[in-house]
Scaffold this active site. Structure first.
Site, mmCIF file in Angstrom:
data_model
loop_
_atom_site.group_PDB
_atom_site.id
_atom_site.type_symbol
_atom_site.label_atom_id
_atom_site.label_comp_id
_atom_site.label_asym_id
_atom_site.label_seq_id
_atom_site.Cartn_x
_atom_site.Cartn_y
_atom_site.Cartn_z
ATOM 1 N N LYS A 1 0.831 -1.202 0.000
ATOM 2 C CA LYS A 1 0.000 0.000 0.000
ATOM 3 C C LYS A 1 0.875 1.266 0.000
ATOM 4 O O LYS A 1 2.092 1.180 0.070
ATOM 5 C CB LYS A 1 -0.953 -0.029 1.205
ATOM 6 C CG LYS A 1 -1.756 -1.335 1.305
ATOM 7 C CD LYS A 1 -2.779 -1.506 0.197
ATOM 8 C CE LYS A 1 -3.228 -2.924 -0.043
ATOM 9 N NZ LYS A 1 -4.098 -3.546 0.926
HETATM 10 C C1 LIG Z 1 -4.959 -4.819 1.317
HETATM 11 C C2 LIG Z 1 -6.443 -4.798 1.347
HETATM 12 C C3 LIG Z 1 -7.184 -5.159 2.487
HETATM 13 C C4 LIG Z 1 -6.590 -5.845 3.673
HETATM 14 O O1 LIG Z 1 -5.538 -5.219 4.252
HETATM 15 P P1 LIG Z 1 -4.506 -6.036 5.153
HETATM 16 O O2 LIG Z 1 -3.758 -4.913 5.807
HETATM 17 O O3 LIG Z 1 -3.668 -6.859 4.245
HETATM 18 O O4 LIG Z 1 -5.264 -6.849 6.129
HETATM 19 C C5 LIG Z 1 -8.561 -4.987 2.460
HETATM 20 N N1 LIG Z 1 -9.183 -4.517 1.382
HETATM 21 C C6 LIG Z 1 -8.521 -4.198 0.254
HETATM 22 C C7 LIG Z 1 -9.282 -3.679 -0.911
HETATM 23 C C8 LIG Z 1 -7.129 -4.349 0.205
HETATM 24 O O5 LIG Z 1 -6.481 -4.079 -0.933
#
Ligand SMILES: *Cc1c(COP(=O)(O)O)cnc(C)c1O
Length: 396
Positions: free
Chosen positions: A196
């Protein structure tokens, strides 16, 4: 003669693999984490609050509550919205499965609605058509980094008496009509996974403007206690009353040290991602059989990923073969996302294919190109060269 594909034994476009994503961690980040390790607090200490204030500031929200992952953020948000047994939540199928799982964690029922054909975000009309007397919330996801039509969702939610939870794991730093992502819905969730915009290793946050929801989120991430350890210590209390069900979803001071250091660089990260995306847009205009997704002019894009759509009618290969051929060229192509209800677990719950035809058709054609802040222009040019080589090869 064109160069043979690396998949067929030719020379790859690049000598080393370009991943689809990679974190950017520098010396400042490492120093910040080291300092936290030398401090009095490893878990809930002063850096959690500092990080929360920084996230709330970036998101234009009154409150941010830091939790241990984006998935925990979704679980906390769905719970804080009061979703319980049998309550329906309308959401997009084109998302990471955690968005839908969070509804199931709370005993709710995920109800999938189709996407807009241009941006592949949840279509407000399709969502509205799925609202019933049992609907408690809508859960749009800012697919690829693009905020959904939040004015429409807000108006619909007020008219129907439901809540809006925005999964903004892709769109930290983004905006909609000039308002920052994180200030647009009742509850907005973020992820700080290494793929992210900014990372804490694992981590997440929920933002909200409502004091009551913020208080529920804080209890939820700490066993349902109404105070945390430092507050108890300050008041001389020997135990904290558990007032509702909660979990240990706390983020540590060590992680918040990294998060604070990363967040200070978020604008630069997003600027870089935007430059790479613009380079792709310009170059893709004359690559055959592929197109980028539309960008809504109301949106400041978060550029988490760069998905493209293949024109399969013009190709003699499937999407799977194209991805394999790109990987053989050392381009880390990926696919986001298989419709959530196609997963075997969801099939086991009774969901059937055909529920959201536009999302399903898009999935068959989607390929995600590499996009991250540490990418160079030369990396982006390699991606385009590989795409041109592979698609040229399979052009009918
Ligand atoms: C990455 C992601 C999540 C989950 O995040 P984590 O930190 O990996 O638990 C949830 N929704 C979307 C759309 C994502 O891309």
């Amino acid at each position: 003669m064109a160069d043979p594909l690396a998949l067929d034994g030719g020379t790859p476009v690049r000598a080393t693999l370009l991943p689809y994503s990679r974190q950017a961690v520098d010396g400042d980040d490492i120093r910040a984490v080291t300092a936290a390790l030398r401090s009095d607090w490893l878990t809930t200490g002063p850096l959690v609050g500092a990080f929360e204030r920084a996230v709330a500031g970036a998101a234009g929200a009154a409150h941010a509550v830091a939790v241990s992952s984006g998935t925990a953020a979704l679980h906390a948000a769905v719970s804080a919205a009061g979703i319980g047994h049998g309550d329906e939540v309308v959401l997009t199928p084109l998302t990471f499965v955690a968005s839908a799982n969070a509804v199931l964690y709370c005993g709710g029922v995920p109800v999938f609605a189709d996407v807009r054909p241009d941006t592949l975000t949840l279509d407000p009309d399709a969502a509205e058509a799925r609202i019933t007397a049992r609907t408690k919330a809508m859960l749009p996801v800012d697919f690829a980094g693009q905020a959904c039509d939040m004015d429409r969702f807000g108006t619909m939610a007020r008219a129907r008496g439901v809540c809006v939870i925005e999964d903004s794991a892709h769109s930290l730093g983004g905006a909609y009509h000039g308002r920052p992502v994180g200030s647009l819905a009742d509850l907005t969730t973020f992820s700080f996974h290494p793929a992210k915009l900014v990372t804490t290793g694992e981590g997440g946050a929920v933002t909200t403007n409502r004091d009551d929801l913020a208080a529920r989120l804080r209890r939820f991430r700490n066993h349902g206690f109404d105070t945390d350890f430092r507050e108890r210590q300050a008041r001389g209390e020997v135990y904290s009353p558990m007032v509702e069900m909660g979990y240990n979803y706390r983020l540590t001071d060590i992680q918040c040290a990294l998060g604070l250091s990363q967040l200070a660089k978020a604008e630069g990260f997003l600027k870089r991602r935007t430059q790479i995306a613009e380079r792709y847009f310009a170059a893709l205009a004359d690559v055959p059989a592929v197109s980028a997704l539309a960008v809504d002019p109301a949106v400041r894009h978060g550029w988490h990923i760069f998905p493209v759509l293949l024109d399969l009618e013009r190709l003699s290969a499937t999407r799977g073969t194209v991805v394999a051929a790109l990987r053989a060229e050392n381009i880390g192509a990926a696919v986001h996302y298989v419709p959530a209800y196609w997963h075997p677990y969801y099939e086991g719950l009774g969901y059937r294919r055909g529920l959201c035809p536009r999302a399903e058709a898009a999935f068959e054609r989607l390929v995600t190109l590499p996009l991250f802040a540490a990418m160079t222009e030369a990396d982006a040019d390699d991606v385009v060269a590989a795409l041109r080589k592979v698609l040229g090869h399979y052009l009918r």
